[in-house]
Design an enzyme around this catalytic site. Structure first.
Site, PDB file in Angstrom:
ATOM      1  CD  GLU A 271      -2.209  -1.135   2.981  1.00 47.12           C
ATOM      2  OE1 GLU A 271      -2.253  -0.056   3.616  1.00 47.12           O
ATOM      3  OE2 GLU A 271      -2.670  -2.186   3.414  1.00 47.12           O
TER       4      GLU A 271
ATOM      5  CB  CYS B  67       2.602   7.075   3.839  1.00 49.55           C
ATOM      6  SG  CYS B  67       2.975   5.754   4.981  1.00 49.55           S
TER       7      CYS B  67
ATOM      8  CB  CYS C 225       6.118  -5.733   8.984  1.00 44.30           C
ATOM      9  SG  CYS C 225       7.252  -4.872  10.092  1.00 44.30           S
TER      10      CYS C 225
ATOM     11  CB  CYS D 194       4.236  -3.247  16.497  1.00 39.15           C
ATOM     12  SG  CYS D 194       5.949  -2.762  16.214  1.00 39.15           S
TER      13      CYS D 194
ATOM     14  CB  CYS E  41       1.341  -2.492  13.744  1.00 45.56           C
ATOM     15  SG  CYS E  41       1.612  -2.097  12.005  1.00 45.56           S
TER      16      CYS E  41
ATOM     17  CB  CYS F 298       0.475   0.590   9.323  1.00 44.48           C
ATOM     18  SG  CYS F 298       2.066   1.053   8.882  1.00 44.48           S
TER      19      CYS F 298
HETATM   20  N1  SAH Z   1       8.360  -0.093  10.793  1.00 39.28           N
HETATM   21  C1  SAH Z   1       8.532   1.317  10.829  1.00 39.28           C
HETATM   22  C2  SAH Z   1       7.729   2.084   9.799  1.00 39.28           C
HETATM   23  C3  SAH Z   1       6.325   1.637   9.509  1.00 39.28           C
HETATM   24  S1  SAH Z   1       5.081   1.953  10.722  1.00 39.28           S
HETATM   25  C4  SAH Z   1       8.259   1.835  12.219  1.00 39.28           C
HETATM   26  O1  SAH Z   1       7.876   1.060  13.069  1.00 39.28           O
HETATM   27  O2  SAH Z   1       8.497   3.012  12.466  1.00 39.28           O
HETATM   28  C5  SAH Z   1       4.842   3.676  10.680  1.00 39.28           C
HETATM   29  C6  SAH Z   1       4.244   4.237  11.964  1.00 39.28           C
HETATM   30  O3  SAH Z   1       2.844   3.933  12.074  1.00 39.28           O
HETATM   31  C7  SAH Z   1       4.901   3.653  13.190  1.00 39.28           C
HETATM   32  O4  SAH Z   1       5.168   4.647  14.139  1.00 39.28           O
HETATM   33  C8  SAH Z   1       3.833   2.677  13.668  1.00 39.28           C
HETATM   34  O5  SAH Z   1       4.023   2.366  14.999  1.00 39.28           O
HETATM   35  C9  SAH Z   1       2.559   3.459  13.365  1.00 39.28           C
HETATM   36  N2  SAH Z   1       1.315   2.686  13.373  1.00 39.28           N
HETATM   37  C10 SAH Z   1       1.129   1.374  13.111  1.00 39.28           C
HETATM   38  N3  SAH Z   1      -0.164   1.032  13.257  1.00 39.28           N
HETATM   39  C11 SAH Z   1      -0.824   2.154  13.613  1.00 39.28           C
HETATM   40  C12 SAH Z   1      -2.191   2.453  13.913  1.00 39.28           C
HETATM   41  N4  SAH Z   1      -3.136   1.500  13.843  1.00 39.28           N
HETATM   42  N5  SAH Z   1      -2.508   3.732  14.248  1.00 39.28           N
HETATM   43  C13 SAH Z   1      -1.573   4.689  14.297  1.00 39.28           C
HETATM   44  N6  SAH Z   1      -0.273   4.486  14.020  1.00 39.28           N
HETATM   45  C14 SAH Z   1       0.104   3.218  13.674  1.00 39.28           C
END
Ligand code: SAH
Length: 341
Positions: A89, A102, A109, A113, A116, A330
């Protein structure tokens, strides 16, 4: 066959040298690709026939396929299909300062997390540089706009695909090509300390954002397994070294998760952790997703958290909420698409 959008200008010069052609042809090709945006080698009319034939043999020029698009007032979300049918995406956000894209850096991945959506699909493979370049070109062309800012915050962990990501940044930063300024590019990492250390030696003025999301190891271990490999002390130490070396301000991203990391005591603890560091904190309203039980913090809670950081002299902003209608978090679009089928 290599895709032509994988090549930095220097690599293309090297290629032409190796086939006994003049190096300036590389610049011509770059201008056709990135300034005039041609879609085939045949359109490169100032390059002689034999060379065009050679290019056709040596490179593919295929862009990514747009599989699906979702439209909201200030967001456009794209689902792309890669040549091996994997899906990724990209999200375009319209800000008052310009258009920010973005992009994804991996299929799936491995960071896992807890909050996520992307990590629900484990890493299948890294994206090649051309697959990242093509996200930009396809969105620009589809909307007939220029992208002014780029964030590497889509699906994937950029520092788990370090070489392709750095190569990608070189390609789009090239003045003869897309010419996106390094200061307009932000790489976001979940905290791969060895790569942060390596990135500190990169001479480009690219911005670094750290997904911190917790003020201590106890909470961070629970929501970000990467913290067990590189705990907060190590992470902060590497960020300090990075700042010392580069003189650049770092962003800490902090998702506000209801009753997890959003209490007053967490704001105080975070202020202590970041005291004296040249940084700012970006508080992110959590984008709830149907598969994950975390809830977003109340507005008042976010404001209180914000005020506490401010009072403790920490630079802080609250991220504008985008794309509620278009599942902009994400990995959500891919995930929903798979379910619809
Ligand atoms: N892997 C990298 C980049 C991708 S995630 C990282 O972790 O930084 C980009 C950002 O979106 C990260 O800060 C992640 O924690 C956040 N993110 C993921 N899921 C989310 C959600 N449901 N709502 C808000 N931010 C989210």
């Amino acid at each position: 066959m290599k895709n032509i959008y994988d090549y930095r200008l220097e690599d293309l010069k090297e290629y032409f040298k190796n086939i006994n052609e003049k190096e300036f042809k590389a610049t011509q090709v770059y201008e056709w690709l990135y300034k005039k945006r041609v879609k085939s080698f045949d359109e490169m009319t100032n390059i002689k026939k034999e060379v065009i034939e050679r290019l056709k043999q040596d490179f593919s020029i295929e862009p990514l396929k747009i599989l699906k698009k979702q439209i909201d007032t200030d967001v456009r979300k794209y689902l792309f299909e890669l040549s091996d049918k994997n899906k990724i995406e990209a999200v375009l956000m319209k800000h008052d300062y310009g258009n920010s894209l973005c992009v994804s850096t991996q299929v799936g991945c491995n960071m896992s997390c807890a909050f996520c959506e992307s990590g629900r699909l484990k890493k299948v493979r890294n994206l090649n540089s051309y697959e990242m370049v093509s996200q930009i070109i396809q969105v620009e062309e589809d909307l007939n706009i220029r992208i002014s800012h780029l964030v590497l915050m889509g699906i994937g962990e950029p520092f788990d695909n370090y070489d392709n990501v750095m190569n990608f940044i070189d390609i789009i930063n090239e003045p003869k090509g897309i010419d996106l300024g390094a200061r307009h590019i932000t790489v976001s990492t979940s905290g791969l300390v060895p790569k942060i250390n390596e990135f500190a030696n990169n001479p480009k003025q690219v911005n670094l954002a750290i997904s911190l999301h917790a003020p201590n190891n106890e909470i961070r271990n629970k929501i970000m397994p990467i913290n067990k490999a590189y705990p907060i002390e190590q992470l902060i130490e590497s960020v300090k070294k990075y700042i010392n070396k580069t003189n650049r301000r770092v962003t800490f991203e902090y998702i506000m998760l209801k009753n997890i990391n959003d209490q007053e005591k967490h704001a105080v603890e975070l202020s202590k952790l970041l005291k004296g560091i040249n940084c700012y904190v970006n508080l992110i309203p959590y984008n709830e997703t149907s598969h994950i039980e975390f809830k977003k913090s109340e507005k008042e809670q976010i404001m209180k958290f914000y005020d506490t950081l401010k009072k403790n002299n920490i630079n802080v902003t609250i991220r504008k909420e985008f794309g509620k209608k278009v599942s902009a978090a994400c990995g959500q679009l891919r995930s929903n698409y798979e379910e619809e089928k």
